[in-house]
Design a protein around this motif. Structure first.
Motif, PDB file in Angstrom:
ATOM      1  N   GLY A 438      -9.977  43.425 -25.758  1.00 40.28           N
ATOM      2  CA  GLY A 438      -9.019  42.760 -24.881  1.00 40.28           C
ATOM      3  C   GLY A 438      -7.573  42.992 -25.270  1.00 40.28           C
ATOM      4  N   GLN A 439      -7.284  43.276 -26.548  1.00 39.51           N
ATOM      5  CA  GLN A 439      -5.891  43.452 -26.960  1.00 39.51           C
ATOM      6  C   GLN A 439      -5.273  44.723 -26.415  1.00 39.51           C
ATOM      7  N   PHE A 440      -6.090  45.631 -25.855  1.00 37.58           N
ATOM      8  CA  PHE A 440      -5.546  46.868 -25.292  1.00 37.58           C
ATOM      9  C   PHE A 440      -5.123  46.699 -23.830  1.00 37.58           C
ATOM     10  N   PHE A 441      -5.423  45.567 -23.201  1.00 37.33           N
ATOM     11  CA  PHE A 441      -5.004  45.304 -21.827  1.00 37.33           C
ATOM     12  C   PHE A 441      -3.660  44.568 -21.866  1.00 37.33           C
ATOM     13  N   ASP A 442      -2.625  45.259 -22.273  1.00 33.18           N
ATOM     14  CA  ASP A 442      -1.341  44.601 -22.493  1.00 33.18           C
ATOM     15  C   ASP A 442      -0.228  45.147 -21.622  1.00 33.18           C
ATOM     16  N   ARG A 447      -3.013  44.691 -17.499  1.00 35.20           N
ATOM     17  CA  ARG A 447      -2.508  43.369 -17.901  1.00 35.20           C
ATOM     18  C   ARG A 447      -2.689  42.359 -16.764  1.00 35.20           C
ATOM     19  N   ARG A 448      -2.381  42.784 -15.521  1.00 38.47           N
ATOM     20  CA  ARG A 448      -2.547  41.865 -14.391  1.00 38.47           C
ATOM     21  C   ARG A 448      -4.017  41.538 -14.171  1.00 38.47           C
ATOM     22  N   ARG A 449      -4.874  42.532 -14.314  1.00 44.37           N
ATOM     23  CA  ARG A 449      -6.306  42.266 -14.148  1.00 44.37           C
ATOM     24  C   ARG A 449      -6.798  41.242 -15.173  1.00 44.37           C
ATOM     25  N   LEU A 482      -5.490  34.655 -28.830  1.00 41.13           N
ATOM     26  CA  LEU A 482      -5.258  36.040 -29.245  1.00 41.13           C
ATOM     27  C   LEU A 482      -4.703  36.883 -28.106  1.00 41.13           C
ATOM     28  N   LEU A 483      -5.218  36.696 -26.905  1.00 36.33           N
ATOM     29  CA  LEU A 483      -4.805  37.540 -25.782  1.00 36.33           C
ATOM     30  C   LEU A 483      -3.521  37.041 -25.132  1.00 36.33           C
ATOM     31  N   ARG A 484      -3.437  35.764 -24.847  1.00 42.21           N
ATOM     32  CA  ARG A 484      -2.267  35.186 -24.182  1.00 42.21           C
ATOM     33  C   ARG A 484      -1.870  33.920 -24.941  1.00 42.21           C
ATOM     34  N   PRO A 485      -1.014  34.052 -25.951  1.00 45.44           N
ATOM     35  CA  PRO A 485      -0.680  32.868 -26.759  1.00 45.44           C
ATOM     36  C   PRO A 485      -0.024  31.744 -25.969  1.00 45.44           C
ATOM     37  N   LYS A 486       0.687  32.081 -24.889  1.00 48.18           N
ATOM     38  CA  LYS A 486       1.429  31.069 -24.142  1.00 48.18           C
ATOM     39  C   LYS A 486       0.787  30.757 -22.800  1.00 48.18           C
ATOM     40  N   LEU A 487      -0.488  31.079 -22.664  1.00 48.04           N
ATOM     41  CA  LEU A 487      -1.194  30.796 -21.412  1.00 48.04           C
ATOM     42  C   LEU A 487      -1.422  29.302 -21.264  1.00 48.04           C
ATOM     43  N   GLU A 488      -1.168  28.781 -20.064  1.00 53.16           N
ATOM     44  CA  GLU A 488      -1.383  27.368 -19.783  1.00 53.16           C
ATOM     45  C   GLU A 488      -2.856  27.142 -19.467  1.00 53.16           C
ATOM     46  N   LEU A 489      -3.529  26.356 -20.283  1.00 54.63           N
ATOM     47  CA  LEU A 489      -4.955  26.108 -20.121  1.00 54.63           C
ATOM     48  C   LEU A 489      -5.190  24.975 -19.125  1.00 54.63           C
ATOM     49  N   PHE A 490      -6.221  25.120 -18.316  1.00 53.43           N
ATOM     50  CA  PHE A 490      -6.581  24.105 -17.336  1.00 53.43           C
ATOM     51  C   PHE A 490      -7.439  23.039 -18.011  1.00 53.43           C
ATOM     52  N   GLU A 578       0.962  53.015  -4.955  1.00 45.42           N
ATOM     53  CA  GLU A 578       1.059  52.749  -6.394  1.00 45.42           C
ATOM     54  C   GLU A 578      -0.071  53.445  -7.130  1.00 45.42           C
ATOM     55  N   ASP A 579       0.250  54.012  -8.272  1.00 45.25           N
ATOM     56  CA  ASP A 579      -0.746  54.710  -9.091  1.00 45.25           C
ATOM     57  C   ASP A 579      -1.487  53.708  -9.949  1.00 45.25           C
ATOM     58  N   ASP A 580      -2.745  53.975 -10.184  1.00 47.61           N
ATOM     59  CA  ASP A 580      -3.572  53.113 -11.033  1.00 47.61           C
ATOM     60  C   ASP A 580      -3.593  53.709 -12.424  1.00 47.61           C
ATOM     61  N   ASP A 581      -3.048  52.955 -13.375  1.00 47.70           N
ATOM     62  CA  ASP A 581      -2.908  53.494 -14.731  1.00 47.70           C
ATOM     63  C   ASP A 581      -3.942  52.915 -15.688  1.00 47.70           C
ATOM     64  N   GLU A 582      -5.105  52.553 -15.162  1.00 51.45           N
ATOM     65  CA  GLU A 582      -6.099  51.966 -16.037  1.00 51.45           C
ATOM     66  C   GLU A 582      -6.821  53.010 -16.867  1.00 51.45           C
ATOM     67  N   ASP A 583      -6.828  54.304 -16.457  1.00 45.59           N
ATOM     68  CA  ASP A 583      -7.527  55.325 -17.243  1.00 45.59           C
ATOM     69  C   ASP A 583      -6.736  55.619 -18.482  1.00 45.59           C
TER      70      ASP A 583
END
Length: 796
Positions: A438-442, A447-449, A482-490, A578-583
């Motif tokens: 997960g740390q590589f989706f930055d 990142r949006r996904r 680890l992935l989103r330190p400032k994410l607001e949890l529900f 828009e180009d998809d840069d996931e590869d």
């Protein structure tokens, strides 16, 4: 007459002895006897002289040692017996027991044997672990002291008869101690085999309460010995059958039934078929050893070289190799990344093999979700870990990872059979996969996904039975931290559903503007919206560079990106451009995405097509011209010298930052090797410092250069530019501080005026609202310096 005859016989015997003695004295050599006597006297004299010499040499040293120590006092037999009894509870191994047997042999008497038998009989009921060792002690002494064994067995039989006759329902520990001691003595063949059989028969007559526990203790102690012995096999078998029939007939509780069954199967275990090991070819065995035993970080390169030598063109071997790579749970958990690295190296030479392994691993993940067998928990965690490691080694696409993540939280979610609400194992699988890769989706669309998936993941977490177990709750919190330190949890399911609804509404609005779905089809709209969110089809119109700048700005301000913000006013055509840069290799992803309905009764599929643009003639010509220009530029650069001249002379500390000074020609300061010291004119000159080095010795020398020279003009121009720039920056700073002070004074003045018209109740309400909205309060406090996220004053 008889007396006379005996006297005559005695006289004749004396006469014969005297005659024989005379003959011996006559044969004796007197001279030889004298010589022998002299030799013996000389030898004794020599030995006495040597002893005197030794005593004279070490008379002082050996004076004390010559005194013999006093003899030790003998320990009484009663004290030795008491010491033996005191050490009996410490006999917890064979060596101690054998030593105790030897010690008792030195004090063996009839009274001591009776005392030892009684001491062994009175073993504490809480120390039943000593019974096998006490039985060994008796068996060791029994060949020489048979009355010791008889005495002990008689004591045990008398105690058993006492318990059987009284039928008291207490002292269960004493009863089990008695019957276990009998069983241990039976196994050492000290106690006759008829004794435990009679005891078991007596217990089966009244097979209730404590008798059941005592009978089971006897069978667990010596039941297998009696059942396997030829002379007691038949009788023991009959008694076991009687016990099982009584178990079936009597209404016993679950504990007693389990106790009886354990004792029965301990004596007569059911027949088992020995597992036959599958015989594999030597090459398959060697492959399994390389992958599952010898693989580690240090042996990775060696293992890859050996694997490349296998016959990969053989279909049978390739199928077994795929199976071996899929069985990742046979490895150590910390070496799973080594297997992924090994697969990445093999896929470079055998691409079809890599595809087969990846398909098999993903199928294993799917089968695990459809079975939900708790026995496969560790297997499923290892497989999911392997999926993440394959993405890290560029074997899988990020699209596959997100499809796996969504399938973990949507496939039969919260169903009673596959994913009940109180089953939290899928949460562990998601956390394991996110912790791995997960740390590589930055950045970019990945990142949006991930942001959107975390919203769905929180909804799945809230749908589980609350509160979560402590270990699962900590694991989920650590993953999100680890992935989103400032994410607001529900904190509730309603809040998570509202956030998901916002994402899907934005997706529906965009798809409607694009004409993909119709207004009167809510089911297809919901399915398409959910799939669009998953596949990151809702993207902003900004380029990837602007996305990176926005992320950097968010990190600098300390705020977390919110999924879906800033996308409502985007142009619909940007979705196709828009180009998809996931590869990971920078290639464009596939241009076809599918959306299916959540309802199982309807099988409607909506395809979101992305039209493939054909290259124009002008584009082709431009590309050819650009390639030609780049080739010419490369050839030109190759012919140029790329060596950079570096200054390897260190500048002295007292010369750093010192500007060249201006002097008049002919002065002492302007004199140097390059100066014009002989000129009498008053022409101004600039003094430069020239650094020199001779060998390892470094020095410097002043050189005076005329003011009107090219070097001096260039230096003066540089100094003027720097001075002007510093002056402008100083003016900017002063104006900025002045304006900030004025705005601060104005704000204070407005606050003082507003304070006059506020009541106490209004002031308390305002403080309460500001505490409820800390973000708005902080934003209002920054309005004096920033407007709309941009600085008020930009010096450029």
């Amino acid at each position: 007459a008889s007396a006379d005859a005996s006297a005559d016989a005695l006289a004749d015997t004396s006469a014969d002895a005297a005659a024989k003695l005379d003959d011996d004295l006559g044969e004796l050599d007197v001279e030889e006897l004298a010589a022998t006597t002299e030799l013996e006297a000389e030898a004794l004299a020599a030995e006495a002289q040597e002893g005197d010499n030794e005593d004279a040499d070490g008379e002082d040293d050996d004076a004390e040692s010559a005194i013999d120590p006093p003899p030790e006092e003998a320990v009484p037999a009663s004290d030795q017996l008491a010491m033996l009894f005191q050490h009996l509870p410490t006999c917890i191994n064979r060596d101690f027991v054998d030593q105790a047997a030897i010690d008792f042999c030195h004090i063996n008497t009839k009274g001591n044997r009776k005392k030892l038998a009684y001491a062994l009989f009175k073993v504490p009921r809480s120390r039943q672990d000593l019974l096998p060792y006490y039985a060994r002690l008796v068996a060791t002494l029994e060949p020489a002291m048979p009355d010791l064994a008889e005495e002990l067995v008689s004591h045990l039989q008398g105690e058993f008869r006492f318990f059987a006759r009284k039928r008291i329902q207490d002292n269960l520990d004493s009863k089990t101690r008695n019957i276990r001691f009998i069983g241990e003595l039976t196994k050492f063949r000290v106690c006759p085999v008829k004794v435990p059989l009679l005891c078991l028969q007596v217990l089966l007559r009244q097979f209730t309460h404590h008798n059941i526990d005592v009978a089971c203790a006897l069978l667990e102690s010596c039941g297998r010995f009696l059942f396997r012995s030829p002379d007691t096999h038949v009788r023991t078998k009959l008694l076991l059958e009687v016990m099982m029939r009584k178990k079936t007939a009597l209404p016993l509780d679950e504990r007693l039934n389990t106790l009886i069954e354990n004792a029965f199967y301990y004596c007569n275990p059911p027949p088992t078929v020995q597992a036959q090991r599958k015989v594999r070819p030597p090459m398959h065995e060697y492959l399994g050893r390389l992958l599952h035993k010898d693989l580690s970080t240090s042996t990775l390169e060696t293992t890859l070289k050996r694997l490349r030598k296998f016959p990969w063109k053989d279909p049978e071997f390739e199928a077994y190799a795929v199976k071996s790579f899929v069985r990742v749970w046979c490895l150590r958990y910390n070496n799973i990344h080594c297997l992924a690295s090994l697969l990445s190296g093999l896929a470079y030479y055998h691409d079809t093999f890599g595809f087969k392994v990846m398909d098999a691993v993903l199928e294993e993940v799917r089968v695990g979700m459809e079975m939900n067998n708790p026995k496969l928990s560790q297997r499923r965690i290892s497989t999911v870990k392997f999926v993440g490691e394959m993405y890290n080694y560029r074997l899988l696409d990020s699209k596959v990872i997100f499809n796996t993540l969504y399938s973990l939280i949507t496939l039969a979610a919260n169903s009673a059979a596959l994913d009940p609400p109180d089953n939290y194992f899928r949460l562990k699988l998601v956390c394991t996969l996110l912790d791995t890769c997960g740390q590589f989706f930055d950045r970019g669309s990945d990142r949006r996904r991930l942001d959107w998936f975390l919203t769905y993941f929180q909804r799945y977490v809230q749908s589980k039975q609350q509160p979560l177990p402590m270990d699962t709750d900590i694991m989920v919190y650590d993953t999100l931290e680890l992935l989103r330190p400032k994410l607001e949890l529900f904190d509730s399911l309603e809040a998570a559903n509202a956030a998901v609804a916002v994402l899907e509404e934005q997706a529906v609005a965009k798809l409607k503007r694009a004409g993909v779905i119709k207004e009167g089809d809510p089911a297809a709209a919901a399915a398409a919206a959910e799939l669009a969110v998953r596949e990151a089809d809702i993207v902003s119109s900004e380029s990837e560079d602007s996305d990176d700048e926005e992320e950097d700005g968010e990190d600098a301000e300390g705020t977390e990106a919110v999924p879906g913000d800033g996308e409502e006013n985007n142009d619909v055509d940007d979705m196709d451009d828009e180009d998809d840069d996931e590869d990971d290799d920078g290639e464009d992803s596939d241009s076809e995405d599918a959306a299916r309905d959540q309802d199982e009764d309807e099988d409607e599929v909506v395809l979101l097509h992305k039209e493939a643009k054909e290259p124009d003639v002008e584009d082709l010509e431009f590309e050819e011209e650009f390639k030609r220009m780049m080739a010419e530029s490369v050839q030109t650069r190759r012919s140029e010298s790329t060596k950079v001249q570096t200054l390897d002379v260190q500048i002295p500390m007292h010369l750093k930052g010192v500007a060249p000074r201006t002097v008049e020609a002919g002065s002492a300061e302007g004199t140097g090797s390059g100066g014009r010291s002989g000129s009498k004119s008053k022409e101004k000159q600039i003094v430069f410092t020239f650094l020199t080095r001779k060998g390892t010795k470094q020095g410097h020398q002043d050189i005076a250069v005329p003011v009107n020279s090219t070097l001096a003009d260039r230096m003066l121009a540089v100094q003027q530019e720097e001075h002007a720039e510093r002056k402008i920056n100083k003016q900017y700073v002063m104006e900025y501080e002045k304006r900030a002070n004025e705005e601060e004074l104005e704000e204070l003045r407005q606050q003082s005026q507003a304070a006059r018209f506020q009541t106490d109740g209004f002031r308390r309400r305002q403080q309460y609202e500001s505490s409820r909205r800390p973000e708005e309060a902080r934003r209002r406090s920054r309005q004096g310096d920033y407007r709309g996220g941009q600085p008020v004053y930009n010096p450029q």
